[in-house]
Scaffold this motif. Structure first.
Motif, PDB file in Angstrom:
ATOM      1  N   ARG A 104      25.692  50.620  32.082  1.00 43.91           N
ATOM      2  CA  ARG A 104      24.301  51.004  32.371  1.00 43.91           C
ATOM      3  C   ARG A 104      23.389  49.839  32.020  1.00 43.91           C
ATOM      4  O   ARG A 104      23.737  48.994  31.176  1.00 43.91           O
ATOM      5  CB  ARG A 104      23.904  52.243  31.572  1.00 43.91           C
ATOM      6  N   GLN A 264      23.532  55.531  39.076  1.00 42.63           N
ATOM      7  CA  GLN A 264      24.318  55.085  37.926  1.00 42.63           C
ATOM      8  C   GLN A 264      25.763  54.798  38.303  1.00 42.63           C
ATOM      9  O   GLN A 264      26.376  53.832  37.841  1.00 42.63           O
ATOM     10  CB  GLN A 264      24.269  56.151  36.824  1.00 42.63           C
ATOM     11  N   TYR A 267      25.862  51.602  40.292  1.00 42.45           N
ATOM     12  CA  TYR A 267      25.616  50.489  39.369  1.00 42.45           C
ATOM     13  C   TYR A 267      26.897  50.129  38.598  1.00 42.45           C
ATOM     14  O   TYR A 267      27.292  48.959  38.505  1.00 42.45           O
ATOM     15  CB  TYR A 267      24.503  50.854  38.391  1.00 42.45           C
TER      16      TYR A 267
END
Length: 358
Positions: A104, A264, A267
């Motif tokens: 993250r 997320q 990512y």
């Protein structure tokens, strides 16, 4: 009836002059041997053994040629090792920041894109170094600059590495499916799996010797002959897998502002590919450094052996060519004494006159 043999003073003078000239030349030769330690007429003195001396000289010339070329090779290897270590250092710095932001966005994520571009420029500059006009990381095509700068248009394909990657990524992945598709296309580019050179690493990003030749076999690497019957393959190329992985990981960061990826899962997948590429590249770079270091040891060992061989050969040559200093000194002294006597006789002859007896 008796006969009287007579010798004219002119004849005696000419004979003495000839002897003086020969003795003077012999004195010069002896003096030269005394000062240089080398025989004045090497081949005349050796006779039939002169062939052995010529053979020794040829072998020593050959040995010195290898020693000189190996010194240049050692300098090349050191320059290559320095460059590879610098490349690893640049990639390592980016990987450290990237790993912190692996799952993250966290500290430094907004700077990753700029950091990747900066590292990309430094790595390309390091792999584009030259030595005596040859590009060290271009393979046997050492007259070609191996890597095209990130935003520079490749004259052969009419596009830049940045433009190719930007066309694949666009504004960045928004779904996992998009991310996987983009990663597949990026892998195809860096694997040079596409038919169009503009979509290939070895067409747009790299301009040196390809890894494979036209038949699909491994292309020959740069090789140096370091001794009789001993060759060393030492070529490292900017399209080797380790460097490709580094550049791929940096390109994925340079073309995308990962801090702007909102999904997320997307990512994390993108960063996973980035970190795998950078980690694999660093592992390959470390192996490359080890290989170069091993080659340096091979050259050093060979240089030691050649130095020992040269010492033996030069000693043998000296035994053939060298003059005995004691013998030369004795000869000089004897010839000087003889010449002094000859000059004395010549002076007396010159003073003789019939009027002295009248």
């Amino acid at each position: 009836m008796s006969s009287i043999n007579t010798v004219s003073t002119l004849q005696l003078s000419l004979t003495t002059r000839k002897y003086v000239a020969e003795a003077t030349q012999a004195l010069q030769d002896a003096s030269q041997e005394l000062s240089t330690g080398v025989k004045s007429d090497i081949f005349g003195d050796l006779g039939a053994r002169a062939a052995q001396l010529l053979s020794l000289r040829a072998r020593e010339d050959n040995t010195q040629a290898y020693i000189s070329s190996n010194e240049i090779l050692d300098s090349k290897l050191q320059a290559m090792l320095t460059s590879v270590d610098a490349v690893r250092g640049q990639a390592q710095g980016v990987l450290e920041t990237s790993l912190i932001n692996a799952s993250r966005p966290s500290i430094g994520v907004t700077a990753l894109q700029g950091e990747a571009k900066s590292a990309m420029g430094s790595i390309i500059a390091s792999l584009n170094i030259t030595y005596n006009g040859d590009y060290l990381f271009a393979g046997i095509d050492s007259d070609a600059q191996p890597l095209t700068r990130w935003s520079e248009t490749n004259s052969g394909t009419g596009t830049s590495p940045e433009a190719v990657l930007q066309a694949i990524v666009g504004t960045g992945p928004t779904t996992l499916a998009e991310a996987e598709d983009m990663i597949d296309q990026i892998n195809a580019f860096f694997d040079s799996a596409n038919a169009d050179p503009a979509d290939n690493f070895e067409g747009t990003f790299y301009s040196g010797t390809p890894l494979l030749d036209g038949s699909g076999a491994e292309a020959p690497r740069v090789t140096a002959r370091i001794d009789e019957g001993q060759a060393l393959e030492y070529g490292v190329q900017a399209n080797d897998d380790g460097f490709r992985d580094m550049l791929k990981g940096l390109a994925m960061l340079a073309v995308t502002d990962v801090s702007a990826i909102e999904n997320q899962e997307v990512y994390a997948r993108w960063m996973e590919e980035v970190n795998d590429a950078l980690s694999g590249g660093l592992e390959g770079g470390l192996q490359t450094s080890a290989d170069i270091g091993f080659n340096q040891q091979v050259v050093e060992t060979t240089q030691g052996r050649l130095g020992d061989l040269s010492l033996v050969q030069t000693t043998q040559i000296s035994n053939y060519e060298g003059a005995d200093p004691y013998e030369a000194a004795t000869m000089v002294e004897a010839l000087q004494t003889q010449l002094q006597a000859s000059y004395s006789v010549t002076a007396r002859l010159a003073s003789l006159s019939l009027l002295n007896y009248l």
